[in-house]
Design a protein around this motif. Structure first.
Motif, PDB file in Angstrom:
ATOM      1  N   ALA A 218       0.831  -1.204   0.000  1.00  0.00           N
ATOM      2  CA  ALA A 218       0.000   0.000   0.000  1.00  0.00           C
ATOM      3  C   ALA A 218       0.865   1.254   0.000  1.00  0.00           C
ATOM      4  O   ALA A 218       0.461   2.295  -0.534  1.00  0.00           O
ATOM      5  N   ALA A 219       2.053   1.174   0.603  1.00  0.00           N
ATOM      6  CA  ALA A 219       2.946   2.336   0.658  1.00  0.00           C
ATOM      7  C   ALA A 219       3.350   2.791  -0.737  1.00  0.00           C
ATOM      8  O   ALA A 219       3.559   3.985  -0.971  1.00  0.00           O
ATOM      9  N   ALA A 220       3.469   1.863  -1.683  1.00  0.00           N
ATOM     10  CA  ALA A 220       3.800   2.244  -3.051  1.00  0.00           C
ATOM     11  C   ALA A 220       2.651   3.048  -3.664  1.00  0.00           C
ATOM     12  O   ALA A 220       2.866   4.024  -4.392  1.00  0.00           O
ATOM     13  N   GLY A 221       1.417   2.643  -3.367  1.00  0.00           N
ATOM     14  CA  GLY A 221       0.269   3.393  -3.837  1.00  0.00           C
ATOM     15  C   GLY A 221       0.216   4.777  -3.229  1.00  0.00           C
ATOM     16  O   GLY A 221      -0.144   5.759  -3.897  1.00  0.00           O
ATOM     17  N   LEU A 222       0.593   4.875  -1.951  1.00  0.00           N
ATOM     18  CA  LEU A 222       0.621   6.179  -1.288  1.00  0.00           C
ATOM     19  C   LEU A 222       1.600   7.113  -1.986  1.00  0.00           C
ATOM     20  O   LEU A 222       1.281   8.277  -2.253  1.00  0.00           O
ATOM     21  N   TRP A 223       2.784   6.623  -2.289  1.00  0.00           N
ATOM     22  CA  TRP A 223       3.790   7.465  -2.942  1.00  0.00           C
ATOM     23  C   TRP A 223       3.327   7.887  -4.327  1.00  0.00           C
ATOM     24  O   TRP A 223       3.533   9.009  -4.765  1.00  0.00           O
ATOM     25  N   GLY A 224       2.619   6.988  -5.027  1.00  0.00           N
ATOM     26  CA  GLY A 224       2.077   7.342  -6.327  1.00  0.00           C
ATOM     27  C   GLY A 224       1.057   8.461  -6.225  1.00  0.00           C
ATOM     28  O   GLY A 224       1.041   9.393  -7.043  1.00  0.00           O
ATOM     29  N   LEU A 225       0.199   8.404  -5.209  1.00  0.00           N
ATOM     30  CA  LEU A 225      -0.790   9.458  -5.004  1.00  0.00           C
ATOM     31  C   LEU A 225      -0.132  10.778  -4.626  1.00  0.00           C
ATOM     32  O   LEU A 225      -0.577  11.854  -5.053  1.00  0.00           O
ATOM     33  N   VAL A 226       0.924  10.707  -3.816  1.00  0.00           N
ATOM     34  CA  VAL A 226       1.624  11.927  -3.418  1.00  0.00           C
ATOM     35  C   VAL A 226       2.240  12.613  -4.635  1.00  0.00           C
ATOM     36  O   VAL A 226       2.130  13.838  -4.804  1.00  0.00           O
ATOM     37  N   ARG A 227       2.866  11.849  -5.509  1.00  0.00           N
ATOM     38  CA  ARG A 227       3.458  12.443  -6.714  1.00  0.00           C
ATOM     39  C   ARG A 227       2.386  13.076  -7.602  1.00  0.00           C
ATOM     40  O   ARG A 227       2.588  14.152  -8.168  1.00  0.00           O
ATOM     41  N   THR A 228       1.233  12.400  -7.710  1.00  0.00           N
ATOM     42  CA  THR A 228       0.147  12.953  -8.514  1.00  0.00           C
ATOM     43  C   THR A 228      -0.373  14.251  -7.898  1.00  0.00           C
ATOM     44  O   THR A 228      -0.632  15.236  -8.606  1.00  0.00           O
ATOM     45  N   LEU A 229      -0.530  14.258  -6.577  1.00  0.00           N
ATOM     46  CA  LEU A 229      -1.000  15.457  -5.889  1.00  0.00           C
ATOM     47  C   LEU A 229      -0.038  16.620  -6.091  1.00  0.00           C
ATOM     48  O   LEU A 229      -0.447  17.754  -6.398  1.00  0.00           O
ATOM     49  N   ARG A 230       1.262  16.368  -5.928  1.00  0.00           N
ATOM     50  CA  ARG A 230       2.242  17.441  -6.053  1.00  0.00           C
ATOM     51  C   ARG A 230       2.306  17.959  -7.492  1.00  0.00           C
ATOM     52  O   ARG A 230       2.464  19.167  -7.711  1.00  0.00           O
ATOM     53  N   SER A 231       2.160  17.071  -8.450  1.00  0.00           N
ATOM     54  CA  SER A 231       2.153  17.495  -9.842  1.00  0.00           C
ATOM     55  C   SER A 231       0.949  18.381 -10.131  1.00  0.00           C
ATOM     56  O   SER A 231       1.041  19.408 -10.816  1.00  0.00           O
ATOM     57  N   TYR A 232      -0.199  18.003  -9.552  1.00  0.00           N
ATOM     58  CA  TYR A 232      -1.426  18.789  -9.742  1.00  0.00           C
ATOM     59  C   TYR A 232      -1.299  20.166  -9.116  1.00  0.00           C
ATOM     60  O   TYR A 232      -1.655  21.183  -9.718  1.00  0.00           O
ATOM     61  N   ARG A 233      -0.766  20.199  -7.893  1.00  0.00           N
ATOM     62  CA  ARG A 233      -0.639  21.482  -7.207  1.00  0.00           C
ATOM     63  C   ARG A 233       0.386  22.386  -7.880  1.00  0.00           C
ATOM     64  O   ARG A 233       0.263  23.617  -7.821  1.00  0.00           O
ATOM     65  N   ALA A 234       1.379  21.780  -8.521  1.00  0.00           N
ATOM     66  CA  ALA A 234       2.412  22.583  -9.195  1.00  0.00           C
ATOM     67  C   ALA A 234       1.885  23.153 -10.507  1.00  0.00           C
ATOM     68  O   ALA A 234       2.516  24.031 -11.105  1.00  0.00           O
ATOM     69  N   GLY A 235       0.727  22.657 -10.942  1.00  0.00           N
ATOM     70  CA  GLY A 235       0.130  23.192 -12.171  1.00  0.00           C
ATOM     71  C   GLY A 235       0.727  22.580 -13.406  1.00  0.00           C
ATOM     72  O   GLY A 235       0.611  23.115 -14.502  1.00  0.00           O
TER      73      GLY A 235
END
Length: 235
Positions: A218-235
């Protein structure tokens, strides 16, 4: 000794084992060390805590959890598992992508993890716990006052450090592109399932990931979501 990691590779069968039976089984083994000399994570300790809760509340542990946590927080998709139950709402667990066909009784862990839930409910619980909606602020802070180092429980970036306190983990990983950074997190798993829930301090966000395959971290999925979130917030 933890009932799910018994010495000499001994394993329990898939039938239901009551809390008293688990304690009897663990009592067959000598103490690993004298009290106060060292520490080790053990699920058996949570079984004992569950029995203490029942004694103090004069009620089944599942009733206490429902009355004090699930109902007040509106966690309608969360419930304790009971011996022999076959809840149709619970997805099938897998091992290396193959469904588990043996009749695993998920009620055995008792207070150490006999709970079925969703990612949404898990996030709501973690947020309520860390923001002192369930316990006084002083008690929440006390959970992190004394923490002990432990081995990372998931594939982790280099230099990851993990600490354990009173039912909570504090994990420090590199931030930025290398990792999610510091997290207040809890990881767990059982046959067929893997889960993690975390508060990421760098992002000020709560994330939960649940998988129904023990070999899918599950930790791998968490890191994937974090990268997606940061990419979204960075625009």
């Amino acid at each position: 000794v933890s009932f799910n990691t018994l010495p000499e590779g001994r394993t329990l069968n898939d039938d239901y084992h009551s809390p008293d039976e688990l304690i009897d089984i663990v009592s067959e083994y000598p103490l690993q060390f004298c009290p106060g000399e060292h520490w080790a994570y053990t699920n058996t300790g949570y079984v004992l805590l569950g029995l203490i809760v029942e004694r103090l509340a004069s009620a089944p542990f599942s009733h206490v959890i429902a009355d004090r946590i699930l109902t007040p927080l509106g966690l309608a998709s969360t419930a304790m598992r009971h011996a022999g139950d076959d809840d149709h709402r619970v997805v099938t667990g897998h091992q290396r992508r193959a469904p588990i066909t043996s009749a695993v009784d998920y009620a055995t862990p008792f207070a150490a993890g006999s709970i079925a839930s969703t990612a949404g409910d898990t996030v709501r619980f973690w947020h309520a716990l860390l923001t002192a909606r369930l316990l006084p602020t002083a008690d929440v802070r006390a959970a992190f006052a004394t923490m002990f180092p432990m081995q990372p429980m998931f594939p982790a970036p280099p230099d990851t450090r993990m600490y354990y306190g009173r039912g909570v983990q504090y994990t420090v990983t590199p931030g930025g592109a290398a990792g999610p950074g510091p997290m207040l997190v809890l990881d767990g798993g059982m046959p067929g399932f893997n889960a993690t829930v975390a508060y990421l301090t760098l992002d000020n966000v709560y994330i939960a990931v649940l998988t129904n395959d023990k070999e899918v971290p599950a930790a791998a999925g968490l890191w994937g979501l974090v990268r997606t979130l940061r990419s979204y917030r960075a625009g």
